[in-house]
Design a protein around this motif. Structure first.
Motif, PDB file in Angstrom:
ATOM      1  N   HIS A  88       1.097  -1.079   0.156  1.00  0.00           N
ATOM      2  CA  HIS A  88      -0.023  -0.096  -0.014  1.00  0.00           C
ATOM      3  C   HIS A  88       0.838   1.273  -0.024  1.00  0.00           C
ATOM      4  CE1 HIS A  88       1.195  -0.596   4.199  1.00  0.00           C
ATOM      5  NE2 HIS A  88       0.897   0.644   4.372  1.00  0.00           N
ATOM      6  N   HIS A  90       0.667   5.716   1.020  1.00  0.00           N
ATOM      7  CA  HIS A  90       0.202   6.586   2.015  1.00  0.00           C
ATOM      8  C   HIS A  90      -0.299   8.098   1.454  1.00  0.00           C
ATOM      9  CE1 HIS A  90       3.281   3.805   3.511  1.00  0.00           C
ATOM     10  NE2 HIS A  90       2.286   3.605   4.524  1.00  0.00           N
ATOM     11  N   HIS A 141       4.911   0.393   0.632  1.00  0.00           N
ATOM     12  CA  HIS A 141       5.540  -0.863   1.374  1.00  0.00           C
ATOM     13  C   HIS A 141       4.429  -1.951   1.771  1.00  0.00           C
ATOM     14  CE1 HIS A 141       4.979   1.433   5.668  1.00  0.00           C
ATOM     15  NE2 HIS A 141       4.057   1.390   5.027  1.00  0.00           N
TER      16      HIS A 141
HETATM   17 FE    FE Z   1       2.073   2.023   5.821  1.00  0.00          FE
END
Ligand code: FE
Length: 194
Positions: A88, A90, A141
């Motif tokens: 994912h 951010h 990550h």
């Molecule tokens: Fe994360």
């Protein structure tokens, strides 16, 4: 262990001052904020029990603080045995501080269109360690619990992370899906309201 909630209140006071002063300058925020988070997670005596509860199936994300102007948020991540995130991003900066147990972070970059994503390295965080991600530093990550027991990390994000639309990735071909994580405390209060 003597509960020490003032430690977290003091952290929020000082982090808010950093944000006030930095005015959106990400390197300045990360440089000044990192030692504050490091000091916070070097002590495991302040997190309320309600925000340290694992779930048998899913890792939990408890909102600890939301800046009234949405400039940052603080979340406790509670990992049960064997739990991990999907790959994912951010879309905002984040500081990740390890407090209890250990977690593994595998960094990725997009490959050529339709091709597998490219591994960028693995970091294992131990209590007192702080890692950073951001669109500028590398934002993608996958994180997992190292231990067969509960691990807890405390994350600070450059926005109200549970409300931000971002992405999960299929590491085999780089395709994305949009998601909004929400907070585990939302679900708990939703259950109580239902
Ligand atoms: Fe994360």
């Amino acid at each position: 262990m003597t509960p020490n909630p003032s430690r977290f209140a003091h952290f929020i006071e000082r982090f808010t001052a950093v944000i006030d002063e930095a005015g959106g300058d990400e390197p300045a925020i990360l440089a000044a904020g990192r030692p504050l988070l490091q000091a916070l997670v070097s002590h495991d005596d302040w997190l309320p029990e309600a925000c340290a509860q694992p779930d048998t199936q899913y890792y939990q994300q408890y909102l600890l603080h939301a800046d009234p102007q949405d400039r940052f948020s603080v979340v406790s991540f509670v990992w049960g045995p064997g739990q991990k995130t999907p790959v994912h991003n951010h879309t905002v900066w984040a500081l990740i501080g390890m407090m209890r147990g250990a977690e593994r972070g595998e960094r990725f970059a997009l490959g050529a269109p339709g091709q597998p994503m490219v591994a960028q390295g693995v970091d294992v965080l131990q209590p007192g360690d702080v890692d950073m991600v951001s669109p500028r530093l590398g934002d993608i990550h996958r994180v997992s619990n190292v231990h067969d027991r509960v691990s807890i990390s405390v994350h600070v994000y450059g926005g109200n992370i549970g409300r931000i639309s971002r992405h999960v990735f299929d590491a085999s071909n780089g395709t994305t899906k949009t998601f909004v994580s929400g907070y585990s405390n939302d679900r708990a209060s939703a259950h109580r309201a239902a």
